[in-house]
Design a protein around this motif. Structure first.
Motif, PDB file in Angstrom:
ATOM      1  N   UNK A 261       0.865  -1.175   0.000  1.00  0.00           N
ATOM      2  CA  UNK A 261       0.000   0.000   0.000  1.00  0.00           C
ATOM      3  C   UNK A 261       0.904   1.227   0.000  1.00  0.00           C
ATOM      4  N   UNK A 262       0.588   2.180  -0.897  1.00  0.00           N
ATOM      5  CA  UNK A 262       1.408   3.381  -0.986  1.00  0.00           C
ATOM      6  C   UNK A 262       0.527   4.611  -1.093  1.00  0.00           C
ATOM      7  N   UNK A 263       0.996   5.688  -0.516  1.00  0.00           N
ATOM      8  CA  UNK A 263       0.396   6.995  -0.805  1.00  0.00           C
ATOM      9  C   UNK A 263       1.427   8.069  -0.529  1.00  0.00           C
ATOM     10  N   UNK A 264       1.218   9.206  -1.163  1.00  0.00           N
ATOM     11  CA  UNK A 264       2.218  10.278  -1.120  1.00  0.00           C
ATOM     12  C   UNK A 264       1.674  11.549  -0.479  1.00  0.00           C
ATOM     13  N   UNK A 265       0.525  11.431   0.151  1.00  0.00           N
ATOM     14  CA  UNK A 265      -0.122  12.628   0.708  1.00  0.00           C
ATOM     15  C   UNK A 265      -0.895  12.269   1.969  1.00  0.00           C
ATOM     16  N   UNK A 266      -0.294  11.407   2.796  1.00  0.00           N
ATOM     17  CA  UNK A 266      -1.096  10.864   3.906  1.00  0.00           C
ATOM     18  C   UNK A 266      -1.494  11.919   4.930  1.00  0.00           C
ATOM     19  N   UNK A 267      -0.751  13.016   5.040  1.00  0.00           N
ATOM     20  CA  UNK A 267      -1.073  14.016   6.063  1.00  0.00           C
ATOM     21  C   UNK A 267      -2.249  14.888   5.637  1.00  0.00           C
ATOM     22  N   UNK A 268      -2.247  15.265   4.362  1.00  0.00           N
ATOM     23  CA  UNK A 268      -3.373  16.019   3.785  1.00  0.00           C
ATOM     24  C   UNK A 268      -3.580  15.518   2.358  1.00  0.00           C
ATOM     25  N   UNK A 269      -4.716  14.893   2.052  1.00  0.00           N
ATOM     26  CA  UNK A 269      -4.923  14.401   0.679  1.00  0.00           C
ATOM     27  C   UNK A 269      -4.870  15.550  -0.335  1.00  0.00           C
ATOM     28  N   UNK A 270      -4.112  15.327  -1.407  1.00  0.00           N
ATOM     29  CA  UNK A 270      -4.021  16.349  -2.460  1.00  0.00           C
ATOM     30  C   UNK A 270      -5.408  16.759  -2.955  1.00  0.00           C
ATOM     31  N   UNK A 271      -6.275  15.763  -3.031  1.00  0.00           N
ATOM     32  CA  UNK A 271      -7.579  15.983  -3.657  1.00  0.00           C
ATOM     33  C   UNK A 271      -8.700  16.175  -2.643  1.00  0.00           C
ATOM     34  N   UNK A 272      -8.314  16.515  -1.428  1.00  0.00           N
ATOM     35  CA  UNK A 272      -9.329  16.641  -0.381  1.00  0.00           C
ATOM     36  C   UNK A 272     -10.416  17.643  -0.762  1.00  0.00           C
ATOM     37  N   UNK A 273     -10.021  18.713  -1.449  1.00  0.00           N
ATOM     38  CA  UNK A 273     -10.999  19.734  -1.814  1.00  0.00           C
ATOM     39  C   UNK A 273     -11.985  19.268  -2.876  1.00  0.00           C
TER      40      UNK A 273
END
Lengths: 366, 366
Positions: A261-273
């Motif tokens: 499992x990988x992600x590059x924005x775990x603190x704040x999702x890039x696409x949260x908005x």
């Protein structure tokens, strides 16, 4: 239920940049409202209220004490420099204010224990400001990691969190001042790495920690960049790197016997908005599924997780829900303090390992 | 140029699985042709020739020696267990055969120096089988990493290479037999991690290496899983993890002051059969470029790099080009041996650090 609708009245002490985000979050959360803010000077407090268009009903104070003395304030959010946490969080608890405290929670676990004890003694709720824990994506990732059929046994976590705000930040920001935020990058963003590692391993504490040679400190001894390796007796492993000197990276990779499992924005999702956050997962189960013999490996599946609200709003909502329960006669929920304490314990061990010249340090769980 | 068209006549000694890939690569490379194969038994060699539909002209031998005695053989490809490399590579060089040797090149750098000395003394070309170095994507990634405007200064590399072939592999494969491939996962796949780290840092050797606690070995003492942290005096850092016990992962992340580059398939591009390989890069230069204020960060750019041929074909082609130059009276190109040696040096230091109980080990460059 009507009984769940207690509105929690917030005060904010400290007008740091992150307070802007929390002001908005408090105004959006259905069970929270902002009633007071306080800064070290009235001038700064007034400016903050004006800049952020706070409603007139919000009382503006030129000191932290006045917020804590305000009888209408149920809970305080504290975006203060870490060195000030123990004093003000303890005082808030003693004034029977529920405490939403920015991370890192303290300079060390001994200080943090004072905070927890004060919260316990005064029957107030504690939570720290680790927002990503409240994102629905986090729960979904946990489900993937816990699916032994797909993922197998989780073995290794690597997390790298960095940002590079440039020379101005590195000279003047609170986060690099020894008297204010002496933990530097370890406290500010290593905190996230450590929490992510513990989260992935169901908060099973490592038995030992080894800081990796190469720590960069400023002239005041504040950590600008460091890393560590964490070890468990059953063979689980984790490494992390945190830095104020590198390009932005909010990476977590979790590797299991049968999946990754990988992600590059775990603190704040890039696409949260846009109302969602993504992560990528691949597992043995997928092999050959694509029916495509040209790709020797099917790559990873994107998991998009919808989120009805920004994670900081969900955090304020959850904190307020717990505070509301206490206001209605319930007991404070202790689990958030326990998780913060575990993160702080490991952070202390990393710092200790650095200070002892990169010796392996046992994590004392007492 | 016609003079570049020397066709190099290959012999293969050892009929390992990887030899199948190389047979195809040799047949596809315009300047190479397979003329002989040898196995420890005639039966195995005949079966290999039949299974892989080798042309009748390919001579099939029941020993390695006979391949080396074959006067028509210019070069030998050696997919032998690592412990046998020094004996057979030296013997090949002494028979004036150019040497394309599988990685890891030797059990230790001292053995490898015997091989390099034999190649030097006999004027033959050396190259090891690190295929991804010949993929055009690799060169393209190097350009990105070297672009100081976009990427800034490269600071940190993390590489994780793993695969999990299951209990049968872990019990019976050559790669877990102490007498054949005693370096285990460190040799088989840690090799790639180390090479990638050195490659990214322009082959500047680290001054010290620290293996990370948590090495897993089998009953024969062969490494099944391990990791290390590499250090340079100018502050560059790298970590890697290699494992036969985890889900497939071929990850490299390179972090600079102004950019980040990531890929998950650096050893063999997932999409190689479609004629391209990808990597992802983001940099400060991109901020705000998208004009999209909903994404707080623009994510990463995919770079697709076209490749006219499979990387193993390009490797055979490049090796054959160098051999051709020697056949026409030129000198062997020594740089490939130098890179292999650097990789082996660091690998030796990691092994040493593990054996010394995770002590920091200086990399001796002599």
């Amino acid at each position: 239920m009507a009984t769940d609708q207690t509105t929690v009245r917030f005060g904010i002490i400290g007008c740091a940049e992150i307070a802007i985000k929390l002001c908005k979050a408090i105004s959006r959360a259905p069970n929270a409202t902002l009633v007071a803010i306080g800064s070290r000077s009235m001038e700064k407090a007034v400016k903050f209220a004006g800049d952020n268009g706070l409603p007139e009903k919000v009382r503006v104070y030129g000191s932290y004490e006045e917020v804590l003395e305000d009888g209408e304030v149920d809970a305080v959010y504290m975006p203060l420099p870490t060195a000030l946490h123990v004093k003000w969080a303890v005082m808030a608890a003693e004034k029977r204010k529920h405490v939403l405290l920015e991370k890192p929670v303290a300079m060390n676990v001994s200080e943090f224990d004072h905070i927890l004890e004060a919260c316990e003694a005064n029957g107030v709720q504690f939570m720290d400001g680790t927002m990503w824990m409240h994102n629905p994506r986090t729960q979904k990732m946990k489900e993937v990691l816990s699916d032994a059929h797909r993922f197998g046994q989780l073995q290794l976590i690597h997390s790298c969190v960095a940002y590079n705000k440039g020379p101005e930040f590195l000279t003047h920001d609170i986060r690099v001042k020894p008297e204010l935020d002496g933990l530097g990058a370890l406290g500010d963003i290593g905190w996230y790495c450590i929490w992510a590692i513990l989260w992935a391993f169901d908060y099973d504490l490592p038995t030992s920690v080894l800081a990796l040679p190469g720590t960069v400190k400023n002239d005041g001894g504040v950590i600008l960049s460091c890393g560590a390796s964490l070890h468990w007796p059953d063979g689980k492993l984790a490494t992390f790197h945190c830095s104020f000197l590198s390009f932005i990276s909010f990476d977590v990779t979790a590797l299991g016997t049968k999946g990754i499992l990988r992600l590059h924005d775990f603190i704040v999702p890039f696409d949260e908005n846009y109302g969602y956050g993504s992560f990528w997962e691949a597992s043995q189960v997928d092999f050959g599924k694509s029916g495509d013999d040209k790709r020797w490996y099917p790559g990873a599946n994107e998991h998009r997780v919808e989120s009805v609200e920004l994670q900081e709003v969900l955090m304020v909502g959850e904190f307020s829900r717990l505070v509301g329960a206490v206001k209605r006669g319930g007991k404070p929920e202790k689990s958030w303090g326990t998780l913060s304490r575990k993160t702080q314990l490991v952070m202390d061990a990393v710092k200790d390992s650095i200070e002892r010249g990169y010796k392996t340090v046992e994590v004392i769980t007492g």
